[in-house]
Write a protein that holds these residues in place. Structure first.
Motif, PDB file in Angstrom:
ATOM      1  N   ALA A  70       0.834  -1.193   0.000  1.00  0.00           N
ATOM      2  CA  ALA A  70       0.000   0.000   0.000  1.00  0.00           C
ATOM      3  C   ALA A  70       0.872   1.247   0.000  1.00  0.00           C
ATOM      4  O   ALA A  70       1.879   1.324   0.711  1.00  0.00           O
ATOM      5  N   ASP A  71       0.492   2.218  -0.808  1.00  0.00           N
ATOM      6  CA  ASP A  71       1.246   3.467  -0.889  1.00  0.00           C
ATOM      7  C   ASP A  71       0.964   4.293   0.362  1.00  0.00           C
ATOM      8  O   ASP A  71      -0.181   4.643   0.640  1.00  0.00           O
ATOM      9  N   PRO A  72       1.995   4.638   1.140  1.00  0.00           N
ATOM     10  CA  PRO A  72       1.755   5.385   2.375  1.00  0.00           C
ATOM     11  C   PRO A  72       1.504   6.872   2.154  1.00  0.00           C
ATOM     12  O   PRO A  72       1.123   7.571   3.086  1.00  0.00           O
ATOM     13  N   VAL A  73       1.718   7.369   0.928  1.00  0.00           N
ATOM     14  CA  VAL A  73       1.633   8.805   0.669  1.00  0.00           C
ATOM     15  C   VAL A  73       0.315   9.188   0.013  1.00  0.00           C
ATOM     16  O   VAL A  73      -0.223  10.262   0.262  1.00  0.00           O
ATOM     17  N   ARG A  74      -0.219   8.328  -0.824  1.00  0.00           N
ATOM     18  CA  ARG A  74      -1.465   8.667  -1.514  1.00  0.00           C
ATOM     19  C   ARG A  74      -2.528   7.633  -1.186  1.00  0.00           C
ATOM     20  O   ARG A  74      -2.241   6.442  -1.061  1.00  0.00           O
ATOM     21  N   ASP A  75      -3.765   8.083  -1.081  1.00  0.00           N
ATOM     22  CA  ASP A  75      -4.864   7.165  -0.788  1.00  0.00           C
ATOM     23  C   ASP A  75      -5.853   7.103  -1.946  1.00  0.00           C
ATOM     24  O   ASP A  75      -7.029   6.790  -1.766  1.00  0.00           O
ATOM     25  N   SER A  76      -5.359   7.372  -3.132  1.00  0.00           N
ATOM     26  CA  SER A  76      -6.198   7.314  -4.327  1.00  0.00           C
ATOM     27  C   SER A  76      -6.312   5.877  -4.821  1.00  0.00           C
ATOM     28  O   SER A  76      -5.686   4.949  -4.294  1.00  0.00           O
ATOM     29  N   ASP A  77      -7.112   5.687  -5.859  1.00  0.00           N
ATOM     30  CA  ASP A  77      -7.109   4.457  -6.640  1.00  0.00           C
ATOM     31  C   ASP A  77      -6.264   4.705  -7.880  1.00  0.00           C
ATOM     32  O   ASP A  77      -6.175   5.840  -8.372  1.00  0.00           O
ATOM     33  N   ALA A  78      -5.643   3.657  -8.395  1.00  0.00           N
ATOM     34  CA  ALA A  78      -4.740   3.819  -9.527  1.00  0.00           C
ATOM     35  C   ALA A  78      -4.905   2.671 -10.510  1.00  0.00           C
ATOM     36  O   ALA A  78      -5.241   1.547 -10.134  1.00  0.00           O
ATOM     37  N   ALA A  79      -4.668   2.964 -11.779  1.00  0.00           N
ATOM     38  CA  ALA A  79      -4.632   1.950 -12.832  1.00  0.00           C
ATOM     39  C   ALA A  79      -3.501   2.310 -13.785  1.00  0.00           C
ATOM     40  O   ALA A  79      -3.387   3.469 -14.201  1.00  0.00           O
TER      41      ALA A  79
END
Length: 326
Positions: free
Chosen positions: A174-183
């Motif tokens: 899990a990315d600790p800096v961003r809480d977005s969804d990504a593709a």
């Protein structure tokens, strides 16, 4: 009756990789399209079989399925597993347009692009300087509204919570800096229209298309954000020298791009680009490039992001095999 590929996936989920490979090999021997497409993906990933991009390209050509044709058209457009053949990629889209709506959509978008016979742009927006130190420029109208919509549509079903690849653990976390969804659009998803967009992004940034990492689409819901960070990575031998963002929609409040050490907060309109430098002359991360995606207040923000390295990778198909597996 489940397809050969579905049966093989079920075997893999049970941990029986030997039976899964045997099933796929048998399907390939009798010319089963789903089996050939599955083996092609394994050959791209280096999963269960040796990584072999030319062989993967051959399997995709033999598969003759919609999914395989989409990937193969991208391989031709980019030059993965063989000679780059932009004209051949377009011919594939023409051939599949009456059977695959995504092929038809790509072909229509490409026909509307101002590009040459190699897929390179003939016209680029005039940069508008926002900062000299670090270099930050706005690129109004870098993409058209239909091109933004294509990226949004193609990413929609594949959006997942943002992850980063942990080199030490050799897995995604899990990315600790961003809480977005990504593709992302790795080599198996960089279809001709996406590749043409990547070539335009390269030209707009004054770089070679091979210098770009995988194009990503990020989705931010209300309250989500990208906390202050640097895109350059300390100690990286081939540094992320540039970042290019493209704003894909307008229907949200908040979510501006804020440079934390500058009096600069920017929000582009749909299709606009934002290009900025991440490094100092000696290739170290530039602290002045620290930036954040501010919290979205309402609506949904969609943005595309491409990190650009100082030079192309040593391998011909991207910055790390894990990007294909993503």
């Amino acid at each position: 009756m489940p397809s050969v590929a579905a049966e093989a996936l079920a075997l893999l989920q049970r941990g029986d990789s030997a039976s899964a490979r045997g099933l796929i090999d048998a399907g390939c021997a009798r010319g089963d399209g789903d089996a050939l497409a599955m083996r092609a993906l394994w050959r791209v990933e280096g999963r269960l079989v040796l990584r072999d991009l030319p062989a993967a390209r051959a399997d995709l050509a033999a598969a003759d399925t919609i999914g395989a044709a989409r990937i193969l058209a991208g391989f031709l457009a980019i030059g993965i597993g063989g000679t780059r053949d932009w004209a051949g990629a377009l011919a594939m889209l023409d051939d599949w347009a009456d059977r695959d709506p995504i092929a038809a959509q790509q072909r229509a978008l490409i026909a509307a692009m101002a590009i040459d016979a190699k897929g390179d742009p003939l016209d680029l927006p005039m940069p508008q300087s926002l900062s000299d130190n670090p270099m930050i420029v706005a690129l109004p109208g870098l993409l058209t509204a239909p091109e933004c919509d294509l990226l949004a549509t193609l990413s929609d079903r594949r959006l997942r919570p943002a992850l980063i690849f942990h080199e030490g653990q050799k897995r995604f976390i899990a990315d600790p800096v961003r809480d977005s969804d990504a593709a992302g659009f790795p080599i198996v998803s960089e279809w001709p229209a996406v590749h043409a967009i990547n070539r335009r992004l390269a030209a707009a940034s004054g770089t070679a298309v091979e210098q770009g990492e995988t194009l990503q689409v990020l989705r931010y819901r209300p309250g989500q954000q990208y906390r202050p960070h640097l895109d350059a990575v300390p100690g990286l031998t081939n540094q992320r020298s540039l970042t290019l963002l493209i704003y894909l929609n307008d229907a949200y409040d908040g979510g501006e791009t804020h440079f934390t050490r500058l009096p600069l907060t920017h929000r582009g309109r749909k299709g606009d680009g934002l290009l900025f430098a991440n490094t100092l002359p000696d290739s170290r991360p530039d602290p002045m490039s620290e930036h954040a995606g501010l919290p979205v207040q309402s609506g949904i923000k969609l943005i595309a992001s491409r990190w650009i390295r100082q030079r192309p990778p040593e391998v011909p198909d991207g910055f790390g095999q894990h990007e294909a597996m993503a």
